[in-house]
Design a protein around this motif. Structure first.
Motif, PDB file in Angstrom:
ATOM      1  N   GLY A 118       0.812  -1.213   0.000  1.00  0.00           N
ATOM      2  CA  GLY A 118       0.000   0.000   0.000  1.00  0.00           C
ATOM      3  C   GLY A 118       0.844   1.261   0.000  1.00  0.00           C
ATOM      4  O   GLY A 118       0.504   2.248  -0.668  1.00  0.00           O
ATOM      5  N   SER A 119       1.946   1.255   0.724  1.00  0.00           N
ATOM      6  CA  SER A 119       2.824   2.429   0.769  1.00  0.00           C
ATOM      7  C   SER A 119       3.480   2.695  -0.581  1.00  0.00           C
ATOM      8  O   SER A 119       3.568   3.846  -1.021  1.00  0.00           O
ATOM      9  CB  SER A 119       3.905   2.237   1.833  1.00  0.00           C
ATOM     10  OG  SER A 119       3.340   2.145   3.101  1.00  0.00           O
ATOM     11  N   ILE A 120       3.924   1.639  -1.232  1.00  0.00           N
ATOM     12  CA  ILE A 120       4.520   1.799  -2.561  1.00  0.00           C
ATOM     13  C   ILE A 120       3.478   2.317  -3.542  1.00  0.00           C
ATOM     14  O   ILE A 120       3.746   3.227  -4.347  1.00  0.00           O
ATOM     15  CB  ILE A 120       5.128   0.462  -3.059  1.00  0.00           C
ATOM     16  CG1 ILE A 120       6.292   0.026  -2.165  1.00  0.00           C
ATOM     17  CG2 ILE A 120       5.567   0.554  -4.514  1.00  0.00           C
ATOM     18  CD1 ILE A 120       7.507   0.917  -2.219  1.00  0.00           C
ATOM     19  N   ALA A 121       2.271   1.767  -3.489  1.00  0.00           N
ATOM     20  CA  ALA A 121       1.195   2.218  -4.383  1.00  0.00           C
ATOM     21  C   ALA A 121       0.874   3.687  -4.128  1.00  0.00           C
ATOM     22  O   ALA A 121       0.692   4.463  -5.075  1.00  0.00           O
ATOM     23  CB  ALA A 121      -0.040   1.346  -4.192  1.00  0.00           C
ATOM     24  N   TYR A 122       0.814   4.084  -2.869  1.00  0.00           N
ATOM     25  CA  TYR A 122       0.521   5.482  -2.541  1.00  0.00           C
ATOM     26  C   TYR A 122       1.647   6.399  -3.017  1.00  0.00           C
ATOM     27  O   TYR A 122       1.388   7.489  -3.543  1.00  0.00           O
ATOM     28  CB  TYR A 122       0.309   5.643  -1.036  1.00  0.00           C
ATOM     29  CG  TYR A 122      -0.063   7.044  -0.640  1.00  0.00           C
ATOM     30  CD1 TYR A 122      -1.340   7.529  -0.887  1.00  0.00           C
ATOM     31  CD2 TYR A 122       0.856   7.884  -0.022  1.00  0.00           C
ATOM     32  CE1 TYR A 122      -1.694   8.820  -0.535  1.00  0.00           C
ATOM     33  CE2 TYR A 122       0.510   9.179   0.344  1.00  0.00           C
ATOM     34  CZ  TYR A 122      -0.763   9.641   0.078  1.00  0.00           C
ATOM     35  OH  TYR A 122      -1.109  10.925   0.426  1.00  0.00           O
ATOM     36  N   TYR A 123       2.883   5.978  -2.847  1.00  0.00           N
ATOM     37  CA  TYR A 123       4.019   6.765  -3.322  1.00  0.00           C
ATOM     38  C   TYR A 123       3.922   6.981  -4.831  1.00  0.00           C
ATOM     39  O   TYR A 123       4.058   8.103  -5.318  1.00  0.00           O
ATOM     40  CB  TYR A 123       5.334   6.061  -2.971  1.00  0.00           C
ATOM     41  CG  TYR A 123       6.551   6.762  -3.505  1.00  0.00           C
ATOM     42  CD1 TYR A 123       7.123   7.819  -2.804  1.00  0.00           C
ATOM     43  CD2 TYR A 123       7.133   6.384  -4.708  1.00  0.00           C
ATOM     44  CE1 TYR A 123       8.233   8.483  -3.287  1.00  0.00           C
ATOM     45  CE2 TYR A 123       8.247   7.029  -5.205  1.00  0.00           C
ATOM     46  CZ  TYR A 123       8.789   8.081  -4.490  1.00  0.00           C
ATOM     47  OH  TYR A 123       9.882   8.745  -4.986  1.00  0.00           O
TER      48      TYR A 123
END
Length: 135
Positions: A118-123
């Protein structure tokens, strides 16, 4: 191993597991804030470096949790064996089933892996969204 040593090891593992979990939550929170504030301002090289560092640190923390949980599961199974054989005088320890610690291991690792994805997708979302807004 005496009862006191078993309890100390049990509590020590629980404390370390909680420290890793909350440390990872803090780490991901910082990454999400950084993503919101500066994702679109980084060059491709710096963006690659940031993602590589985040991936490496996340992998280390996820593996650390997995190894700690596996050791904790082994310790708990030992405690269950001791309780069943009548060696332990503590009636309250070892009342949960052995599969419970394994289930928690899978759930916690899945939660951390989900936080990473999720963090990579948000970035990447912030990077493309803010880059598109500048043009």
């Amino acid at each position: 191993m005496s009862e006191a040593e078993l309890i100390a090891a049990f509590q020590g593992y629980l404390g370390e597991i909680n420290a890793v979990l909350f440390g990872y939550i803090s780490f991901v929170s910082g990454f999400l804030i950084m993503s919101y504030l500066v994702a679109s301002k980084l060059s491709r090289l710096l963006s690659t470096i940031v993602l590589a560092l985040f991936t490496t640190a996340s992998g280390v923390m996820i593996l650390r949790l997995l190894f700690l949980r596996n050791d904790f599961t082994s310790l708990y199974q030992h405690i269950l064996q001791q309780a069943e054989s009548g060696v332990l005088d503590l009636p309250w320890i070892g009342t949960n089933p052995a599969w419970g610690t394994q289930l928690l291991t899978y759930l916690e690792v899945a939660t951390l892996a989900g936080g990473f994805i999720g963090s990579i997708a948000y970035y990447l979302f912030q990077r493309t969204k803010q880059s598109a807004g500048r043009e």
